[in-house]
Write a protein that holds these residues in place. Sequence first.
Motif, PDB file in Angstrom:
ATOM      1  N   GLU A  32       0.753  -1.002   0.170  1.00  0.00           N
ATOM      2  CA  GLU A  32      -0.070  -0.270   0.172  1.00  0.00           C
ATOM      3  C   GLU A  32       0.479   0.768   0.551  1.00  0.00           C
ATOM      4  OE1 GLU A  32      -3.087   0.801  -0.080  1.00  0.00           O
ATOM      5  OE2 GLU A  32      -3.286  -2.023  -0.478  1.00  0.00           O
ATOM      6  N   MET A  33       1.366   1.351   1.237  1.00  0.00           N
ATOM      7  CA  MET A  33       3.076   2.403   0.886  1.00  0.00           C
ATOM      8  C   MET A  33       3.378   2.527  -0.391  1.00  0.00           C
ATOM      9  SD  MET A  33       2.423   3.042   3.532  1.00  0.00           S
ATOM     10  CE  MET A  33       0.195   2.649   2.978  1.00  0.00           C
ATOM     11  N   ASP A  34       3.550   1.529  -1.345  1.00  0.00           N
ATOM     12  CA  ASP A  34       4.337   1.320  -1.807  1.00  0.00           C
ATOM     13  C   ASP A  34       3.818   2.543  -3.690  1.00  0.00           C
ATOM     14  OD1 ASP A  34       7.049   1.100  -0.929  1.00  0.00           O
ATOM     15  OD2 ASP A  34       7.181  -1.117  -2.001  1.00  0.00           O
ATOM     16  N   ALA A  35       2.729   1.622  -3.644  1.00  0.00           N
ATOM     17  CA  ALA A  35       1.943   2.572  -4.119  1.00  0.00           C
ATOM     18  C   ALA A  35       1.694   3.806  -4.289  1.00  0.00           C
ATOM     19  CB  ALA A  35       0.609   1.646  -4.549  1.00  0.00           C
ATOM     20  N   ALA A  36       1.648   4.477  -3.132  1.00  0.00           N
ATOM     21  CA  ALA A  36       1.306   5.497  -2.501  1.00  0.00           C
ATOM     22  C   ALA A  36       2.410   6.219  -2.563  1.00  0.00           C
ATOM     23  CB  ALA A  36       0.120   5.756  -1.403  1.00  0.00           C
ATOM     24  N   GLY A  37       3.353   5.613  -2.889  1.00  0.00           N
ATOM     25  CA  GLY A  37       5.112   6.327  -3.141  1.00  0.00           C
ATOM     26  C   GLY A  37       4.868   7.574  -1.985  1.00  0.00           C
ATOM     27  N   VAL A  38       4.965   5.980  -0.412  1.00  0.00           N
ATOM     28  CA  VAL A  38       6.025   6.229   1.178  1.00  0.00           C
ATOM     29  C   VAL A  38       7.061   6.123   1.048  1.00  0.00           C
ATOM     30  CG1 VAL A  38       4.944   6.704   3.321  1.00  0.00           C
ATOM     31  CG2 VAL A  38       3.211   6.750   1.642  1.00  0.00           C
ATOM     32  N   ALA A  39       7.838   6.522   1.050  1.00  0.00           N
ATOM     33  CA  ALA A  39       8.996   6.133   1.514  1.00  0.00           C
ATOM     34  C   ALA A  39       9.098   5.397   2.924  1.00  0.00           C
ATOM     35  CB  ALA A  39      10.515   7.027   1.012  1.00  0.00           C
ATOM     36  N   LEU A  40       9.502   4.325   2.862  1.00  0.00           N
ATOM     37  CA  LEU A  40       9.567   3.732   3.958  1.00  0.00           C
ATOM     38  C   LEU A  40      10.818   2.847   4.813  1.00  0.00           C
ATOM     39  CD1 LEU A  40       7.256   0.638   3.360  1.00  0.00           C
ATOM     40  CD2 LEU A  40       7.020   2.086   4.384  1.00  0.00           C
ATOM     41  N   GLY A  41      10.932   3.267   6.342  1.00  0.00           N
ATOM     42  CA  GLY A  41      12.235   2.860   6.232  1.00  0.00           C
ATOM     43  C   GLY A  41      11.990   1.662   7.801  1.00  0.00           C
ATOM     44  N   GLN A  42      12.396   1.163   8.838  1.00  0.00           N
ATOM     45  CA  GLN A  42      12.303   0.146   9.643  1.00  0.00           C
ATOM     46  C   GLN A  42      10.752   0.014  10.104  1.00  0.00           C
ATOM     47  OE1 GLN A  42      14.876   0.174  12.958  1.00  0.00           O
ATOM     48  NE2 GLN A  42      13.292  -1.924  14.002  1.00  0.00           N
ATOM     49  N   ALA A  56       6.056   1.593  12.006  1.00  0.00           N
ATOM     50  CA  ALA A  56       6.920   1.714  10.934  1.00  0.00           C
ATOM     51  C   ALA A  56       7.621   3.740  11.276  1.00  0.00           C
ATOM     52  CB  ALA A  56       5.410   2.262   9.481  1.00  0.00           C
ATOM     53  N   ASN A  57       9.409   3.265  11.419  1.00  0.00           N
ATOM     54  CA  ASN A  57       9.134   3.696  11.627  1.00  0.00           C
ATOM     55  C   ASN A  57      10.376   5.611  11.225  1.00  0.00           C
ATOM     56  OD1 ASN A  57      10.991   1.777  14.293  1.00  0.00           O
ATOM     57  ND2 ASN A  57      10.186   3.567  15.123  1.00  0.00           N
ATOM     58  N   GLY A  58       9.521   6.491  11.141  1.00  0.00           N
ATOM     59  CA  GLY A  58      11.142   7.788  10.168  1.00  0.00           C
ATOM     60  C   GLY A  58       9.751   7.371   8.545  1.00  0.00           C
ATOM     61  N   LEU A  59       8.444   7.783   8.648  1.00  0.00           N
ATOM     62  CA  LEU A  59       7.431   8.859   7.530  1.00  0.00           C
ATOM     63  C   LEU A  59       7.666   9.711   7.238  1.00  0.00           C
ATOM     64  CD1 LEU A  59       4.571   5.756   7.931  1.00  0.00           C
ATOM     65  CD2 LEU A  59       6.743   5.101   6.781  1.00  0.00           C
ATOM     66  N   PRO A  60       7.342  10.202   6.248  1.00  0.00           N
ATOM     67  CA  PRO A  60       6.971  11.151   6.019  1.00  0.00           C
ATOM     68  C   PRO A  60       5.645  11.868   6.447  1.00  0.00           C
ATOM     69  CG  PRO A  60       7.331   9.748   3.796  1.00  0.00           C
ATOM     70  CD  PRO A  60       7.462   9.371   4.671  1.00  0.00           C
ATOM     71  N   ASP A  61       6.256  12.796   6.326  1.00  0.00           N
ATOM     72  CA  ASP A  61       4.766  13.569   6.604  1.00  0.00           C
ATOM     73  C   ASP A  61       3.766  13.667   5.430  1.00  0.00           C
ATOM     74  OD1 ASP A  61       5.183  13.495   9.215  1.00  0.00           O
ATOM     75  OD2 ASP A  61       6.482  16.140   8.565  1.00  0.00           O
ATOM     76  N   THR A  62       4.031  13.730   4.019  1.00  0.00           N
ATOM     77  CA  THR A  62       3.543  14.080   2.889  1.00  0.00           C
ATOM     78  C   THR A  62       4.226  12.724   1.776  1.00  0.00           C
ATOM     79  OG1 THR A  62       4.842  15.692   1.643  1.00  0.00           O
ATOM     80  CG2 THR A  62       2.680  16.537   3.614  1.00  0.00           C
ATOM     81  N   THR A  63       3.237  12.244   0.886  1.00  0.00           N
ATOM     82  CA  THR A  63       4.306  11.836  -0.039  1.00  0.00           C
ATOM     83  C   THR A  63       4.096  12.712  -1.272  1.00  0.00           C
ATOM     84  OG1 THR A  63       1.508  11.214  -1.216  1.00  0.00           O
ATOM     85  CG2 THR A  63       2.231   9.868   0.839  1.00  0.00           C
ATOM     86  N   GLU A  64       5.626  11.905  -2.005  1.00  0.00           N
ATOM     87  CA  GLU A  64       6.389  12.800  -3.280  1.00  0.00           C
ATOM     88  C   GLU A  64       5.119  12.408  -4.238  1.00  0.00           C
ATOM     89  OE1 GLU A  64       8.690  14.233  -4.188  1.00  0.00           O
ATOM     90  OE2 GLU A  64       9.489  13.396  -1.551  1.00  0.00           O
ATOM     91  N   ALA A  65       5.072  13.380  -5.436  1.00  0.00           N
ATOM     92  CA  ALA A  65       4.047  13.072  -6.307  1.00  0.00           C
ATOM     93  C   ALA A  65       4.340  11.880  -7.776  1.00  0.00           C
ATOM     94  CB  ALA A  65       4.298  14.617  -7.435  1.00  0.00           C
ATOM     95  N   VAL A  66       3.328  11.674  -7.840  1.00  0.00           N
ATOM     96  CA  VAL A  66       3.923   9.944  -8.296  1.00  0.00           C
ATOM     97  C   VAL A  66       3.164  10.215  -9.974  1.00  0.00           C
ATOM     98  CG1 VAL A  66       4.320   8.794  -6.471  1.00  0.00           C
ATOM     99  CG2 VAL A  66       1.814   8.641  -7.528  1.00  0.00           C
TER     100      VAL A  66
END
Length: 766
Positions: A32-42, A56-66
């Motif tokens: 789900e996160m990959d599809a939305a362009g959310v970069a994942l950490g640990q 999920a640690n260290g998620l960005p507050d906003t996603t990148e435009a894809v």
Amino acid sequence: MTDFLLELRSEEIPARMQAGARADLEKLFRKEMDAAGVALGQITVWSTPRRLALIANGLPDTTEAVSDETKGPATSAPDQALEGFLRKTGLTKDQLEVRDVKGKPTYFAIIEKPGRATRDVLADAIPAIVRAFPWPKSQRWGAASISTESLRWVRPLSGIVAIFGEDLVECEVGGIRSGYATRGHRFHAPGEITIGGAHDYARKLSACHVIVDHVERQDLIRDEARNVAAAAGLTLVEDEGLVIENAGLTEWPVPLLGRFDEAFLEVPPEVIQLTARVNQKYFVCEDASGALANAFVCTANIDAVDGGEGIVAGNRKVLAARLSDARFFWEQDRKTPLSTQAEKLGRITFHEKLGTLADKVERVAKLAEWLASEGIVPNCDPALARQAAELCKADLVTEMVGEFPELQGLMGGYYAHAEGLPDAVADAIRDHYKPVGQGDDVPTAPLTVAVSLADKLDTLIGFYFAAEYPTGSKDPFALRRAAIAIANLLTANNIRISLKSAIWKAASEIALSFMTTGKSPVRTHQQRFLINEFFNNSGQVSSIALSDKRLSALPDQVLITETLLLEFFADRLKVQQREAGVRHDLIDAVFALGGEDDLVRLLARVHALQAFVATEDGANLLAGYKRAANILRKENWQGIEAELSQTGEEDPLSEVDDPDLAVVIAAKMADRHAAERGLTYTPEPAENALLDALDSAEPEAAAAVAREDFAAAMSALASLRAPIDGFFDTVTVNDADPAKRAARLALLDRFRAAVHTVADFSRIEG
């Protein structure tokens, strides 16, 4: 960067499903996160019987435009295809791009998705994860369960905690809304607990008697179980599977030691351990002598106010009832001799094409007796081999094995000892299933080896004879495991047997299982005579036999079985030996020679070959071989006779035109020497050197192979290295003289044949 916590709380999740559920939760979340362009950490995933948790640690507050790109139909496709694509993407035709795909103009839809707040992405992802969760078994519940569209979960889902940083991720699934509240231990802290976020989740649950980290619970159970056993002067019988299972059954594990009546120790220890393990999830203990003690360790899920005395007492009663059943089975089974039990095997179908278990036992008995009487399994009494084989499956119809199928074989051994059968017979019955898999002990006692080998040969050859082959990942009759077990038995015990002879011997008995009508064996004297005649005459079928359609198919059936089984063994050996560090191409090189179906000799040859090709001589000889083989292939070499027939050369020993000329006489003498080697000309020095080397190496290598000294055979071949190098350096193979060309090609062919006394070097990589 912000941390995210997700907890999915439900009724009890079966322990066996928790590891898979953890993996599935992480996989779905990443998707789900990959599809939305959310970069994942640990990412950390935990489980207890009542919850799955993900941090999920260290998620960005906003996603990148894809940019989402979708391939559509070709521009030449019908209008209906384009219209369907436009409906799917929600675009108009002028918004599509046209690109060249393999020479065809093709429509593409490019949809730019702007960045979003990660919390919004999570709010959409959680319901998708829950609804897509692939539980092995799931259920619907409540009034909504009347609809097939209602939520499914392993057990009724009761709560969702979803916190991004310290903010609630608002979502709803099947009427359950996310929140900050969860619940602690069912008895110690049943009320609601407010979670602040991922940072305090584990700490707050621990304060409420829930260890959410499954690895931490496993470590606690493992260590404390050892401690309570040691405090009683006992040693815990280690069982990692039981550690994991108990961790999946408890949120606050407390190992406790209990005792059971010593009288139960008259039951075989394996029965007691299996009863405690399978039925009650208890560990067992051993005393200082290594014998099973009348003690068990259970894992409570609470801190009892009485120190666990009541829990232990209750568990003791339940275990006593289970052990009473086991003792009853043990006593009842011993009242019936194994020979009487074996008579019941005729009621059990082994396979519809291979008869009953009684049929299989009779085949195994004959095969085991043959292995012993022929000396294939040394120091094995044929009569005892038959007796052990006839009784090896008898325990399958006992009460104990009916309750605990895992004890098949083992209980047969105990019952055989109890009725006073020879120790070797009892041990063969006990261990004839071994080796079961890689790493299992390989039997070495002659009687056990004979019965085990006969059993596995009958299974493997029987199913191949019946055209029941393993395919892809499907191997319902465990034929791959049987092949590896046969290889291990043969090599570990240095048993010399031709696989082809074993196939024909086993097939002669298996063929009788095909001469049936319906479920009842109808084997006439004529059918037995014809089958025996067929196999005793190496597959030659009489005119009488050919009139029986079933019998006339035997030759092809056996030959197909033989061919497929030898290929199957080759494939299995590659897998097995690769794990032992042996190259698969070397096994191919030995198998490719043909006629090598003695696995002990084959592997000895492979190991010697691997050692040889790793040396400088081996590598250079391989290079020389490949060069020679390439020349022969390019020249389409047909053999010396075909080449010389085109030269028109006379006999080199014909009359000398001018015998007074010394130079002519000398030349003719040289030609005579060459003729003795099959040459019509005087060979060059390097050519002679290779001829001399082959004259020496060929018989030496052949003799070494005959006495199975493969290292010596390799050493003999190593002597060809320098001569073949010298030959290629100074001799022109494709000479203008047809006779020289033919002879030199024949010499390379001879060199290739000499190398093939050990292995087919064309199959060796490098």
